[in-house]
Design a protein around this motif. Structure first.
Motif: not given
Lengths: 175, 717
Positions: B623-629, B632-638, B652-657
């Protein structure tokens, strides 16, 4: 089979109050149809199991404790090369903190082709009771005993709970 | 109706019919040049004839009809001296299966039941008519060359050794001899005998003990004789439980044949050592693993003919099973000349599945990597089965083999083939064990899994043992092994006591590829113990393999290493994390690093100790918080940082796969690093960022700690 040891204790044992029944039942005359029961004590409760299911009575030898086993397991016993699980239902049947009698005994019971053993506080007489002497289990028997009891025998002042070997085994495995 | 309710004659009939069918099947499958077709046809004919005859006696109409159709066909084949081609062999095998189905029905219900084999009967009729109609010539012309290759596109060559001579040649004298010299004994009776001998062994032990105390010449002589006779009796009784492996191995040619046929592969199976004897119980337990391994070999190991020819092998794949005695064990080798297994592929998959940490992997030899195939869960991923195609259910195979105290070893050369070696004890009834004292109570530990015994003095304890969090570890050969305090595990003591001890005894045991330590009071001695089963609800506790009776008549529990490990929730993760903690200090110049292929950005190396784990996530969960990708990792947003952005600014990060992420091992996890693919593990010099050359390619080294810190500084500034 070991000699059933006569139990001096049991004669003047104080019965729990709810077990005392006022009316005295006439003993049946028809003893041809009667079956034998081995009586024993669990705490102050007089219990019995049909002799058909009892293969042996032993003085309690040293048992091998089984760490992490359910508390209904007193330990393992070597009976001439056969390893028997010795069940102890006292914890689930009696109020907590009651010490084991000084000379506990072990009943070897048969359940189908399998054997197991039950730790009891003492062994009593062998009772003879005809089928019609087997009375329905009174409601006053504590619930934990009622699950194991198929009938009661009243002879004189004494009430004996007739326990079922299969149910004892199940109770031991479930605890 | 149970087996026991069947009449004695009927039981005899069933046993004999099954045996005859099994032998006939071997004859049909063992169509090697030495046995003539005429002999095989004649033997098959006799089998069917005797079944048909017995049916008249028992009144099984459907079974009789099927046997009759088969007999008629065989009669025609015999008279026409017809060669058995593959189709015919298959039809006859189907016929045997049909007969077995009826027999099974009779066994369970006492009756042959419904007419279920009408189709098969029709097939047999058609075949007979074809042969009668003079197709003989055509078939003769087609199959005149007496070579195995002409027989069928899928050949199974079965070479029995020893006594398993083809009964087809002259079955009657052999049979008569066997009947004269052997009797059938109920297996239960044998088991009871073994138990009784076990008792006798204990009485012997006791007597010898008493003899040591009471010095009496007569008693001494008696004790020695008792000892001698008991030992011999024990050996003889054990011998009666032995069964030649033939009974198991003989079933395999059919299996391989059917499998090869269904896959359209050509496989030649050679079986040797069928006469090797093994305890009946173990033989039984070996059946499933062996079948599984053969399946794997045919399905995944041996290539299709065109592929084989393409890589310069013969079109027919070879599969060899050899059984032999060695010391007190039976060794079963299953070798194929197929595609083999590439250890790095296995390692890569295990890494991606999160079954092994990069740290652990980095210290593993090619052998160890191959062994990853045995990890539970290795086979559960569909990706693995479709891509690597190996290791399906190998953990189950290993468990089965270990249950009979055996070991399994896998050797493979990519392109050349795979060899699997099973080492199985001859008998399980009596096993060598260590007797341990734990919190004052005696326990037996089967010696098979024991690697070494350690005694640590108080002074060396601090060097050898380390607490990491709540867990205790033992430093051993540059590795940290988890240590379990047995007394604590069994609820008999506590670790506080451990700190007070002057001396610690640790038994290092091995389970699968992992080692761990068990703290005990002391090791008393070693003994051969007779294993006795436990009541099921006690066995269900999971940490006992049984119980045994000691020389003094007391009962001791037998500990189960696998059960202890799972109770203590030992896992590879624990070991990996612990190595991580100490890795920093020891590293001087060299560093083990993950090699990451970033496609166009080239190869990147990341020091292994900076990575806690590698996770695989779906790119669409970013997901994107503003422009920051973020993810959720082990219940924490990283935050997710592409590794390429650490090299050359934001990408850029890949969008799928599927997306792989490295979780850094340092600090609080607030950022993870997205990568493309871990391709290997390599040793590189130093951990400073820079570049090095691995396998002729330039690799850029990234220190995650450094890069992430610089980056966060930059973004904050």
């Amino acid at each position: 089979m070991a000699e059933s040891e006569h139990l001096q204790q049991s004669e003047h044992l104080q019965q729990p109050e709810h077990l005392q029944q006022p009316e005295h039942l006439q003993q049946s005359e028809h003893l041809q149809q009667s079956e034998q029961y081995c009586s024993f004590l669990i705490g102050a409760y007089r219990c019995a199991v049909s002799m058909h299911h009892i293969t042996e009575v032993l003085a309690q030898e040293r048992l091998t404790p089984v760490p992490l086993a359910p508390h209904s397991v007193a330990g393992l016993l070597n009976l001439r090369g056969q390893i028997l699980t010795v069940l102890d239902l006292r914890a689930s049947l009696l109020p907590p903190g009651l010490p084991l009698s000084e000379e506990p005994m072990v009943l070897v019971l048969e359940r189908g082709s399998q054997s197991f053993a039950l730790l009891v506080d003492a062994i009593g007489d062998v009772l003879r009771a005809a089928d019609e002497e087997l009375l329905p289990t009174p409601e006053t028997i504590p619930a934990c005993f009622r699950g194991l009891t198929t009938a009661v025998i009243q002879q004189g002042e004494l009430i004996t709970l007739v326990l079922d070997a299969e149910r004892i085994a199940q109770a031991g495995a479930a605890a | 109706m149970s087996r026991d309710d069947l009449g004695e004659e009927l039981r005899e009939f069933l046993i004999e019919a099954y045996e005859n069918l099994d032998r006939t099947e071997q004859d049909l499958l063992g169509l090697d040049p030495s046995a003539t077709h005429a002999e095989v046809v004649a033997a098959t004919f006799r089998t069917l004839h005797s079944i048909k005859g017995a049916c008249g006696f028992f009144d099984f109409a459907h079974l009789a009809e099927l046997a009759h159709e088969g007999e008629s066909l065989l009669g025609v084949l015999r008279d026409a001296d017809h060669r058995l081609d593959d189709t015919m062999v298959q039809l006859l095998l189907d016929l045997l299966d049909g007969l077995r189905r009826y027999l099974a029905n009779i066994e369970t219900s006492g009756d042959d039941g419904e007419d279920t084999e009408a189709e098969l009967c029709a097939g047999l009729r058609v075949a007979r008519q074809e042969v009668e109609a003079g197709d003989v010539e055509r078939n003769m012309a087609q199959f005149t060359v007496p070579s195995e290759v002409q027989l069928a596109p899928n050949i199974v060559v079965f070479t029995p050794t020893g006594e398993a001579a083809p009964p087809a040649k002259d079955p009657s004298p052999v049979h008569a001899n066997l009947l004269d010299q052997a009797i059938r004994v109920d297996v239960g009776a044998l088991d009871r005998l073994v138990n009784l001998v076990g008792e006798l062994v204990l009485i012997r032990n006791r007597t010898l003990q008493i003899n040591g105390v009471i010095e009496d010449a007569e008693l001494g002589a008696l004790a020695r004789r008792l000892n001698l006779i008991t030992t011999q009796l024990q050996e003889q009784i054990m011998q009666t439980r032995m069964q030649p492996m033939e009974s198991l191995l003989a079933k395999l040619p059919r299996l391989v044949r059917d499998l090869a046929r269904s896959l359209g592969k050509q496989v030649a199976l050679t079986v040797t050592g069928g006469e090797t004897e093994l305890d009946r119980g173990i033989l039984e337990a070996l059946r499933d693993p062996l079948v599984h391994l053969l399946r794997n070999a045919v399905d995944h190991g041996i290539e299709f003919s065109d592929v084989r020819v393409g890589v310069g092998k013969g079109p027919v794949g070879h599969l060899e099973i050899v059984a032999r005695h060695e010391g007190g064990s039976v060794i079963v080798t299953i070798a194929d000349d197929g595609a083999g297994i590439d250890p790095s592929t296995i390692a890569d998959r295990a890494l991606r599945l999160g079954l092994v940490s990069p740290q652990t992997l980095s210290s593993m030899s090619a052998r160890d990597r191959l062994d990853l195939i045995f990890l539970p869960g290795f086979s559960t991923s569909e990706e693995v089965t479709s891509v690597s195609g190996r290791g399906v259910g190998m953990d189950v195979v290993r468990t089965n083999v270990e249950q009979v105290s055996g070991t399994i070893e896998i050797n493979s050369q990519a392109g050349k083939g795979t060899t699997i070696v099973l080492r199985i004890p001859l008998t399980l009834a009596i096993i060598p064990s260590l007797m341990l004292l734990v919190a004052g109570q005696r326990f037996a530990l089967p010696q098979l899994g024991v690697v070494e015994l350690l005694r640590l003095e108080r002074e060396s304890m601090a060097d050898e043992l380390a607490f990491i969090g709540e867990s205790l570890f033992l430093r051993r050969n540059a590795q940290l092994l988890p240590v379990v305090d047995l007394a604590q595990l069994l609820g008999l003591g506590s670790t506080e006591a451990l700190a007070q001890l002057q001396l610690v005894t640790i038994v290092v045991v091995q389970l699968g590829g992992r080692q761990f330590g068990l703290i005990v009071d002391r090791v008393v001695d070693t003994q051969e113990i007779v294993v006795k089963p436990l009541d099921s609800f006690i066995a269900a506790i999971g940490i006992y393999a049984g119980a045994t009776i000691l020389g003094d008549g007391e009962v001791a529990m037998i500990l189960d290493v696998a059960g202890i490990a799972s109770r203590a929730t030992l896992s590879l993760d624990d070991i990996a994390v612990s190595e991580l903690g100490d890795a920093h200090e020891d590293i001087v110049d060299e560093e083990i690093a993950l090699l990451i292929d970033e496609g166009e950005a080239g190869l990147v190396a990341v020091p292994v100790f900076e990575v806690e784990r590698i996770e695989e996530v779906d790119a669409c969960t970013i997901e994107y918080l503003g422009t920051v990708p973020v993810i959720q990792y082990r219940g924490v947003v990283v935050e997710v940082v592409a590794i390429t952005s650490l090299l050359q600014g934001d990408t850029d990060l890949p969008k799928s796969g599927a997306l792989r992420i490295l979780v850094p091992s340092f600090g609080n996890v607030d950022r993870v690093v997205a990568i493309r693919e871990v391709v290997d593990i390599a040793t590189i010099g130093g951990t400073e960022s820079g570049s090095t050359i691995v396998g002729g390619r330039i690799v850029r080294i990234i220190s995650l700690a450094e890069a992430l810190m610089t980056r966060s500084g930059a973004s904050r500034g």
